[in-house]
Design an enzyme around this catalytic site. Structure first.
Site, PDB file in Angstrom:
ATOM      1  N   ASP A  50      14.007  43.725  80.240  1.00  0.00           N
ATOM      2  CA  ASP A  50      15.051  44.106  81.210  1.00  0.00           C
ATOM      3  C   ASP A  50      16.397  44.066  80.486  1.00  0.00           C
ATOM      4  O   ASP A  50      17.444  43.863  81.102  1.00  0.00           O
ATOM      5  CB  ASP A  50      15.014  43.112  82.388  1.00  0.00           C
ATOM      6  CG  ASP A  50      15.735  43.632  83.624  1.00  0.00           C
ATOM      7  OD1 ASP A  50      15.938  44.851  83.725  1.00  0.00           O
ATOM      8  OD2 ASP A  50      16.082  42.815  84.494  1.00  0.00           O
ATOM      9  N   GLY A  81      16.854  34.589  84.186  1.00  0.00           N
ATOM     10  CA  GLY A  81      15.480  34.098  84.095  1.00  0.00           C
ATOM     11  C   GLY A  81      14.559  34.379  85.259  1.00  0.00           C
ATOM     12  O   GLY A  81      13.448  33.852  85.294  1.00  0.00           O
ATOM     13  N   ASP A 125      19.100  37.503  69.312  1.00  0.00           N
ATOM     14  CA  ASP A 125      19.316  38.942  69.472  1.00  0.00           C
ATOM     15  C   ASP A 125      18.017  39.699  69.186  1.00  0.00           C
ATOM     16  O   ASP A 125      17.502  39.650  68.060  1.00  0.00           O
ATOM     17  CB  ASP A 125      20.420  39.360  68.481  1.00  0.00           C
ATOM     18  CG  ASP A 125      20.795  40.817  68.615  1.00  0.00           C
ATOM     19  OD1 ASP A 125      20.112  41.559  69.371  1.00  0.00           O
ATOM     20  OD2 ASP A 125      21.765  41.229  67.966  1.00  0.00           O
ATOM     21  N   LYS A 170      13.198  48.426  80.890  1.00  0.00           N
ATOM     22  CA  LYS A 170      14.342  49.082  81.547  1.00  0.00           C
ATOM     23  C   LYS A 170      14.825  50.225  80.653  1.00  0.00           C
ATOM     24  O   LYS A 170      15.024  50.028  79.438  1.00  0.00           O
ATOM     25  CB  LYS A 170      15.473  48.069  81.735  1.00  0.00           C
ATOM     26  CG  LYS A 170      16.594  48.576  82.629  1.00  0.00           C
ATOM     27  CD  LYS A 170      17.911  47.884  82.343  1.00  0.00           C
ATOM     28  CE  LYS A 170      18.126  46.554  82.975  1.00  0.00           C
ATOM     29  NZ  LYS A 170      18.318  46.538  84.409  1.00  0.00           N
ATOM     30  N   TRP A 181      12.746  37.037  86.117  1.00  0.00           N
ATOM     31  CA  TRP A 181      11.460  37.665  85.760  1.00  0.00           C
ATOM     32  C   TRP A 181      10.535  36.609  85.160  1.00  0.00           C
ATOM     33  O   TRP A 181       9.352  36.549  85.497  1.00  0.00           O
ATOM     34  CB  TRP A 181      11.665  38.805  84.748  1.00  0.00           C
ATOM     35  CG  TRP A 181      12.126  40.103  85.342  1.00  0.00           C
ATOM     36  CD1 TRP A 181      12.846  40.284  86.487  1.00  0.00           C
ATOM     37  CD2 TRP A 181      11.903  41.420  84.799  1.00  0.00           C
ATOM     38  NE1 TRP A 181      13.084  41.622  86.685  1.00  0.00           N
ATOM     39  CE2 TRP A 181      12.528  42.333  85.678  1.00  0.00           C
ATOM     40  CE3 TRP A 181      11.260  41.907  83.657  1.00  0.00           C
ATOM     41  CZ2 TRP A 181      12.498  43.727  85.446  1.00  0.00           C
ATOM     42  CZ3 TRP A 181      11.239  43.291  83.426  1.00  0.00           C
ATOM     43  CH2 TRP A 181      11.853  44.182  84.316  1.00  0.00           C
ATOM     44  N   ASP A 186      16.741  35.799  75.089  1.00  0.00           N
ATOM     45  CA  ASP A 186      18.005  36.418  75.507  1.00  0.00           C
ATOM     46  C   ASP A 186      19.115  36.002  74.544  1.00  0.00           C
ATOM     47  O   ASP A 186      19.045  34.962  73.894  1.00  0.00           O
ATOM     48  CB  ASP A 186      18.397  36.015  76.937  1.00  0.00           C
ATOM     49  CG  ASP A 186      19.336  37.052  77.580  1.00  0.00           C
ATOM     50  OD1 ASP A 186      18.861  37.833  78.431  1.00  0.00           O
ATOM     51  OD2 ASP A 186      20.529  37.111  77.221  1.00  0.00           O
TER      52      ASP A 186
HETATM   53  C1  SAM Z   1      19.804  42.556  83.625  1.00  0.00           C
HETATM   54  S1  SAM Z   1      19.855  41.095  82.651  1.00  0.00           S
HETATM   55  C2  SAM Z   1      18.197  40.537  82.756  1.00  0.00           C
HETATM   56  C3  SAM Z   1      17.842  39.888  84.060  1.00  0.00           C
HETATM   57  C4  SAM Z   1      16.504  39.190  84.000  1.00  0.00           C
HETATM   58  N1  SAM Z   1      15.401  40.155  83.974  1.00  0.00           N
HETATM   59  C5  SAM Z   1      16.273  38.269  85.167  1.00  0.00           C
HETATM   60  O1  SAM Z   1      15.342  38.515  85.920  1.00  0.00           O
HETATM   61  O2  SAM Z   1      16.993  37.278  85.296  1.00  0.00           O
HETATM   62  C6  SAM Z   1      19.947  41.750  81.031  1.00  0.00           C
HETATM   63  C7  SAM Z   1      19.949  40.742  79.929  1.00  0.00           C
HETATM   64  O3  SAM Z   1      19.796  41.413  78.675  1.00  0.00           O
HETATM   65  C8  SAM Z   1      20.387  40.573  77.698  1.00  0.00           C
HETATM   66  N2  SAM Z   1      20.543  41.272  76.418  1.00  0.00           N
HETATM   67  C9  SAM Z   1      21.341  42.324  76.141  1.00  0.00           C
HETATM   68  N3  SAM Z   1      21.221  42.693  74.854  1.00  0.00           N
HETATM   69  C10 SAM Z   1      20.315  41.836  74.289  1.00  0.00           C
HETATM   70  C11 SAM Z   1      19.770  41.702  72.988  1.00  0.00           C
HETATM   71  N4  SAM Z   1      20.137  42.515  71.989  1.00  0.00           N
HETATM   72  N5  SAM Z   1      18.873  40.714  72.758  1.00  0.00           N
HETATM   73  C12 SAM Z   1      18.526  39.870  73.752  1.00  0.00           C
HETATM   74  N6  SAM Z   1      18.989  39.964  75.024  1.00  0.00           N
HETATM   75  C13 SAM Z   1      19.884  40.928  75.287  1.00  0.00           C
HETATM   76  C14 SAM Z   1      21.692  40.165  78.355  1.00  0.00           C
HETATM   77  O4  SAM Z   1      22.227  39.019  77.740  1.00  0.00           O
HETATM   78  C15 SAM Z   1      21.249  39.933  79.810  1.00  0.00           C
HETATM   79  O5  SAM Z   1      21.014  38.585  80.061  1.00  0.00           O
END
Ligand code: SAM
Length: 208
Positions: free
Chosen positions: A126, A66, A101, A166, A68, A85
């Site tokens: 991200d 969280g 999702d 990203k 961002w 997320d």
């Molecule tokens: C690098 S982390 C994000 C960090 C976040 N920007 C922060 O500042 O805390 C990537 C996130 O993408 C989520 N994610 C991956 N595939 C996803 C999807 N299909 N739908 C939603 N979230 C997804 C993962 O659960 C993970 O929490």
């Protein structure tokens, strides 16, 4: 250098924990009460491109844990902030959090319904899928999601709105470039200094 010694962890978990322990940005994030070092990438990019403002509608995809959303919801404290997320995200002031999702089309409709016929000013993503260990496959899967985020933005982003997504260099990135070129008025790839050098991630900043 501090090393993580716990016996019952896998080699990759030990490496990850050792890296976390020795990363100054992990310590800096903790000191400033951010949930992740990822916040410094958003701060760095926003300091240069200045898209985060108040009174906007912002959606943050792949938001957990969280950081961002913590940062953008503080700036946009009079606006609407939505975070999605797959994982649970602890509450954040001025931010509505949804667990689900992004690749589920019903979930995308649900996100769009939240702004009641209006459009978002900013789409942040991200999203990073769990690594398979195969870097080429990982970048392909992630870039497919990046394109899906751009498709989503085309449905719900205001004219002149901003996306920050990203992406990964390597497999699938050419398709990302082609899609961005065709559908957005400006696009730029950014490798923030706070992004780890060994990571293939590149952030795509586009204006509709
Ligand atoms: C690098 S982390 C994000 C960090 C976040 N920007 C922060 O500042 O805390 C990537 C996130 O993408 C989520 N994610 C991956 N595939 C996803 C999807 N299909 N739908 C939603 N979230 C997804 C993962 O659960 C993970 O929490």
């Amino acid at each position: 250098m501090k090393k993580f010694q716990k016996k019952n962890l896998s080699h990759s978990s030990k490496l990850w924990l050792t890296r976390q322990l020795n990363d100054p940005l992990v310590a800096e994030a903790k000191k400033k009460n951010y949930r992740s070092r990822a916040v410094f990438k958003l701060i760095e990019i926003n300091d240069k491109h200045k898209f985060l403002k108040n009174n906007l509608k912002i959606v943050d995809l792949g938001a957990a844990p969280g950081s961002w959303s913590q940062y953008s919801s503080k700036i946009n404290n009079m606006g609407f902030n939505l975070a999605l997320d797959l994982l649970s995200t602890e509450p954040i002031a001025n931010c509505e959090i949804i667990k689900g999702d992004f690749t589920d089309s019903l979930m995308q409709e649900n996100l769009i319904k939240k702004i009641k016929g209006e459009k978002f000013d900013i789409v942040l993503s991200d999203i990073a899928e769990n690594s398979t260990g195969n870097r080429s496959l990982d970048s392909m899967r992630s870039n497919i999601i990046s394109i899906e985020v751009m498709h989503f933005a085309l449905k719900c982003l205001k004219k002149n709105g901003t996306i920050l997504i990203k992406t990964f260099s390597g497999n699938g990135n050419q398709e990302v470039v082609a899609f961005a070129k065709k559908n957005f008025s400006k696009h730029l790839f950014i490798k923030p200094k706070s992004s780890r050098k060994d990571s293939k991630e590149l952030y795509l900043h586009c204006i509709l």
